[in-house]
Design an enzyme around this catalytic site. Structure first.
Site, mmCIF file in Angstrom:
data_model
loop_
_atom_site.group_PDB
_atom_site.id
_atom_site.type_symbol
_atom_site.label_atom_id
_atom_site.label_comp_id
_atom_site.label_asym_id
_atom_site.label_seq_id
_atom_site.Cartn_x
_atom_site.Cartn_y
_atom_site.Cartn_z
ATOM 1 C CG ASP A 36 -2.029 1.007 1.143
ATOM 2 O OD1 ASP A 36 -3.207 0.605 1.140
ATOM 3 O OD2 ASP A 36 -1.710 2.225 1.089
ATOM 4 C CB ILE A 37 0.920 4.180 -2.254
ATOM 5 C CG1 ILE A 37 2.047 4.995 -2.819
ATOM 6 C CG2 ILE A 37 -0.322 5.004 -2.010
ATOM 7 C CD1 ILE A 37 1.785 5.512 -4.223
ATOM 8 C CG ASN A 94 -12.249 -0.065 4.008
ATOM 9 O OD1 ASN A 94 -12.709 -0.307 5.118
ATOM 10 N ND2 ASN A 94 -11.038 0.420 3.822
ATOM 11 N N GLY A 100 -15.518 4.090 3.806
ATOM 12 C CA GLY A 100 -14.450 4.935 3.277
ATOM 13 C C GLY A 100 -13.698 4.292 2.130
ATOM 14 C CD GLN A 101 -14.760 -0.128 -2.216
ATOM 15 O OE1 GLN A 101 -15.907 -0.321 -1.826
ATOM 16 N NE2 GLN A 101 -14.228 -0.768 -3.229
ATOM 17 C CG HIS A 107 -8.776 -2.954 -2.148
ATOM 18 N ND1 HIS A 107 -9.720 -2.227 -2.838
ATOM 19 C CD2 HIS A 107 -8.505 -2.254 -1.026
ATOM 20 C CE1 HIS A 107 -10.004 -1.129 -2.167
ATOM 21 N NE2 HIS A 107 -9.294 -1.116 -1.054
HETATM 22 P P1 AMP Z 1 -9.649 1.629 0.456
HETATM 23 O O1 AMP Z 1 -9.918 2.866 1.278
HETATM 24 O O2 AMP Z 1 -9.998 0.372 1.195
HETATM 25 O O3 AMP Z 1 -10.290 1.730 -0.909
HETATM 26 O O4 AMP Z 1 -8.079 1.554 0.275
HETATM 27 C C1 AMP Z 1 -7.403 1.987 -0.854
HETATM 28 C C2 AMP Z 1 -5.941 1.914 -0.530
HETATM 29 O O5 AMP Z 1 -5.223 2.009 -1.742
HETATM 30 C C3 AMP Z 1 -5.434 3.034 0.388
HETATM 31 O O6 AMP Z 1 -4.892 2.441 1.575
HETATM 32 C C4 AMP Z 1 -4.358 3.731 -0.447
HETATM 33 O O7 AMP Z 1 -3.236 4.115 0.306
HETATM 34 C C5 AMP Z 1 -4.008 2.647 -1.480
HETATM 35 N N1 AMP Z 1 -3.491 3.131 -2.740
HETATM 36 C C6 AMP Z 1 -4.004 4.125 -3.517
HETATM 37 N N2 AMP Z 1 -3.273 4.264 -4.628
HETATM 38 C C7 AMP Z 1 -2.285 3.346 -4.565
HETATM 39 C C8 AMP Z 1 -1.197 2.984 -5.424
HETATM 40 N N3 AMP Z 1 -0.976 3.614 -6.581
HETATM 41 N N4 AMP Z 1 -0.362 2.002 -5.026
HETATM 42 C C9 AMP Z 1 -0.573 1.350 -3.858
HETATM 43 N N5 AMP Z 1 -1.581 1.643 -3.011
HETATM 44 C C10 AMP Z 1 -2.418 2.627 -3.353
#
Ligand code: AMP
Length: 122
Positions: A36-37, A94, A100-101, A107
């Site tokens: 995760d970024i 989520n 908060g998705q 994922h």
């Molecule tokens: P969610 O809130 O469950 O939809 O989580 C989305 C997750 O994706 C968040 O924790 C972000 O930090 C992560 N995210 C968004 N863009 C990227 C990316 N390019 N590479 C890796 N993780 C990402």
């Protein structure tokens, strides 16, 4: 909960197509796992199915039994490979606005590497 149409321009779809990079942890025919970024723990890995599903609602309803088995076993494999089984870890997915998705491609978050706090705030 209604499932909206899959948006092929979401960021995880772009990662799957190789249009933007990711820090890959593991990949097979069912899933891609990457860091995760915006890491919220020492280990914070996302595992996503290869096929387009908006959320767990969509995945659980439409994915084939092979996909569900393949994806679920891959999540377990990745957690084990990351050394998380014994100290333990948290799995989160989520779904929709109340959760908060942010990214509308199903994922699972794998979080670990330290004692994690309470799951949700009251
Ligand atoms: P969610 O809130 O469950 O939809 O989580 C989305 C997750 O994706 C968040 O924790 C972000 O930090 C992560 N995210 C968004 N863009 C990227 C990316 N390019 N590479 C890796 N993780 C990402």
């Amino acid at each position: 909960m209604a499932v909206s149409a899959y948006d092929p321009e979401n960021i995880f779809a772009k990662i799957l197509r190789g249009e933007i990079p990711c820090k890959k942890v593991f990949e097979n025919e069912w899933a891609l796992a990457f860091h995760d970024i915006g890491s919220k723990a020492p280990v914070h890995v996302l595992v996503i199915p290869k096929k387009p599903y908006v959320s767990f609602v969509d995945f659980s309803a439409r994915a084939s039994e092979d996909e569900i088995t393949g994806f679920t076993r891959t999540v377990g494999h990745v957690a084990t490979a990351l050394g998380l089984d014994e100290p333990g870890y948290r799995l989160i997915s989520n779904v929709g606005p109340d959760s908060g998705q942010e990214v509308p491609h199903f994922h699972v978050h794998l979080l670990g590497g330290r004692r994690l706090g309470a799951l949700v705030s009251p």
